[in-house]
Design a protein around this motif. Structure first.
Motif, PDB file in Angstrom:
ATOM      1  N   PRO A 276       0.829  -1.209   0.000  1.00 43.31           N
ATOM      2  CA  PRO A 276       0.000   0.000   0.000  1.00 43.31           C
ATOM      3  C   PRO A 276       0.862   1.256   0.000  1.00 43.31           C
ATOM      4  CG  PRO A 276      -0.833  -1.600   1.578  1.00 43.31           C
ATOM      5  CD  PRO A 276       0.523  -2.088   1.145  1.00 43.31           C
TER       6      PRO A 276
ATOM      7  N   TYR B 178       0.141   4.529   1.259  1.00 40.27           N
ATOM      8  CA  TYR B 178       0.036   5.596   2.262  1.00 40.27           C
ATOM      9  C   TYR B 178       1.208   5.585   3.240  1.00 40.27           C
ATOM     10  CZ  TYR B 178      -2.103   8.691   5.724  1.00 40.27           C
ATOM     11  OH  TYR B 178      -2.361   9.721   6.592  1.00 40.27           O
ATOM     12  N   GLU B 179       1.416   4.463   3.941  1.00 38.97           N
ATOM     13  CA  GLU B 179       2.463   4.413   4.946  1.00 38.97           C
ATOM     14  C   GLU B 179       3.848   4.467   4.303  1.00 38.97           C
ATOM     15  OE1 GLU B 179      -0.010   2.329   4.658  1.00 38.97           O
ATOM     16  OE2 GLU B 179      -1.156   2.267   6.510  1.00 38.97           O
TER      17      GLU B 179
ATOM     18  N   ALA C 143       4.652   6.166   1.645  1.00 38.73           N
ATOM     19  CA  ALA C 143       4.912   7.574   1.335  1.00 38.73           C
ATOM     20  C   ALA C 143       5.260   8.361   2.591  1.00 38.73           C
ATOM     21  CB  ALA C 143       3.684   8.184   0.650  1.00 38.73           C
ATOM     22  N   ALA C 144       4.573   8.071   3.706  1.00 37.75           N
ATOM     23  CA  ALA C 144       4.865   8.780   4.954  1.00 37.75           C
ATOM     24  C   ALA C 144       6.296   8.532   5.408  1.00 37.75           C
ATOM     25  CB  ALA C 144       3.878   8.347   6.041  1.00 37.75           C
TER      26      ALA C 144
ATOM     27  N   GLY D 264       0.489   0.625  -4.125  1.00 37.22           N
ATOM     28  CA  GLY D 264      -0.786   1.315  -4.073  1.00 37.22           C
ATOM     29  C   GLY D 264      -1.757   0.877  -5.147  1.00 37.22           C
TER      30      GLY D 264
ATOM     31  N   THR E 148       6.380  -1.457   6.039  1.00 38.23           N
ATOM     32  CA  THR E 148       5.078  -0.812   5.911  1.00 38.23           C
ATOM     33  C   THR E 148       3.978  -1.864   5.768  1.00 38.23           C
ATOM     34  OG1 THR E 148       5.327  -0.580   3.507  1.00 38.23           O
ATOM     35  CG2 THR E 148       6.126   1.223   4.889  1.00 38.23           C
ATOM     36  N   SER E 149       2.759  -1.415   5.508  1.00 38.64           N
ATOM     37  CA  SER E 149       1.593  -2.299   5.480  1.00 38.64           C
ATOM     38  C   SER E 149       1.743  -3.414   4.461  1.00 38.64           C
ATOM     39  CB  SER E 149       0.337  -1.498   5.135  1.00 38.64           C
ATOM     40  OG  SER E 149       0.072  -0.536   6.111  1.00 38.64           O
TER      41      SER E 149
ATOM     42  N   CYS F 231       1.382   0.077  10.680  1.00 34.16           N
ATOM     43  CA  CYS F 231       0.076  -0.533  10.414  1.00 34.16           C
ATOM     44  C   CYS F 231       0.191  -2.059  10.380  1.00 34.16           C
ATOM     45  CB  CYS F 231      -0.505   0.032   9.114  1.00 34.16           C
ATOM     46  SG  CYS F 231      -2.264  -0.278   8.867  1.00 34.16           S
TER      47      CYS F 231
ATOM     48  N   LYS G  60      -2.489   3.481   9.609  1.00 32.59           N
ATOM     49  CA  LYS G  60      -2.465   4.687   8.798  1.00 32.59           C
ATOM     50  C   LYS G  60      -1.689   5.838   9.448  1.00 32.59           C
ATOM     51  CE  LYS G  60      -4.686   2.635   5.581  1.00 32.59           C
ATOM     52  NZ  LYS G  60      -3.961   2.264   4.355  1.00 32.59           N
ATOM     53  N   ALA G  61      -2.392   6.894   9.908  1.00 29.75           N
ATOM     54  CA  ALA G  61      -1.709   8.085  10.426  1.00 29.75           C
ATOM     55  C   ALA G  61      -0.822   7.781  11.617  1.00 29.75           C
ATOM     56  CB  ALA G  61      -2.733   9.160  10.786  1.00 29.75           C
TER      57      ALA G  61
END
Length: 312
Positions: A13, A15-16, A18-19, A48, A71-72, A102, A156-157
């Protein structure tokens, strides 16, 4: 420079990932030396679901890292990729600090890095993590857990929370705070992920307790006892407790307490009632009692919860 490795496999995924790249991979002038980020894994992996990753180092390069950020995973119901599990285990064996964001915790658990440790993951998958890896003590209520050489975060966040915590550990609070300002995120959030878990359904229609649960939910402002619930259900207190444990996994009083806190959450979100008024409407009695139980269960006081979730 401290070398950070981010493994990428097909289906990772975005999101994580990229963070973590934003925190550890950007050129920062916040400290004397920043991090040396390397992306490792499958060249051309779909990230993603649509972005193709260009990766120059294989998973074996994780063994060169000082810190590995997992990451996830694509789907926690599936087994983590064996090659990734082995590479993460090898990196840890060579002394790397390993962190998961995550559902990356499933990869760490499969590698055996969470055995005998406290760990967390996204609240929607904590039960699966616990059932699949019983030697792990899964804490569903926190944003992240630092166990020294192994760290895990919620969903996530919360991955950003853990990344900032790592920066704080490595470079100090001032640097982490400056980075948080740059990213326009809080340097440290109050409470844990318990406050983000949707309220459990108070009662259903297809079991023996549905009637008494609905009856109690309409009377949360009143002093209710197990005897009151048993009388309404038409059964003994012992039989009531047995049914409650079968349906909810907890005792009647525990369920009733949870419903009072959940009702307080709803009123904080959608009403202008004071904390004192909400305490009365939920059967908590006083604002002090409500604050104590609310903070114990959700990790934040009612006022902080309202500021976060208040509906305009």
């Amino acid at each position: 420079m401290h070398r950070v490795a981010l493994p990428v496999t097909d289906g990772t995924p975005l999101y994580e990932l990229a963070a973590a790249c934003e925190v550890f991979g950007a050129d920062r002038q916040l400290a004397g030396t920043w991090y040396d980020l390397m992306i490792c894994g499958e060249d051309g992996a779909a990230v993603g679901g649509w972005l193709t990753a260009g990766v120059s180092r294989g998973l074996e390069a994780l063994a060169e890292a000082d810190t590995v950020i997992v990451t996830s995973c694509r789907d926690p119901e599936e087994q983590p990729a064996p090659a990734l599990v082995e590479a993460v285990r090898a990196a840890h064996d060579r002394g790397a600090r390993v962190a998961s964001l995550c559902t990356g915790a499933f990869t760490l658990a499969e590698a055996g890095l969470l055995d005998g440790r406290r760990a967390t993951t996204h609240w929607a998958h904590t039960e699966l993590l616990q059932s699949r890896y019983p030697s792990v003590t899964v804490d569903p209520g926190v944003l992240y857990i630092d166990d020294g050489d192994v760290l895990t975060s919620a969903g996530k966040a919360a991955g950003m929370d853990l990344c900032l915590h790592i920066v704080r550990t490595d470079h100090g609070t001032a640097v982490a705070n400056a980075l948080a300002r740059t990213l326009v995120v809080p340097p440290h959030r109050q409470g844990g992920q318990a406050q983000f878990i949707p309220a459990a359904v108070g009662h259903g229609r297809n079991h023996v307790l549905s009637g008494v649960m609905a009856w109690a939910a309409d009377r949360l402002d009143q002093p209710l006892s197990v005897r009151d619930l048993a009388r309404e259900a038409g059964m003994s207190s012992r039989n009531l407790a047995r049914h409650f444990h079968a349906v909810t996994g907890s005792s009647p009083l525990r369920w009733l307490h949870d419903q009072r806190v959940r009702r307080a959450q709803e009123l904080l979100e959608v009403s202008d009632l004071s904390v004192e008024q909400i305490a009365a409407r939920t059967g908590m009695g006083t604002a002090t009692t409500l604050r104590r139980h609310f903070s114990q269960q959700l990790g934040v006081p009612p006022e902080a919860y309202r500021r976060t979730f208040r509906t305009a």
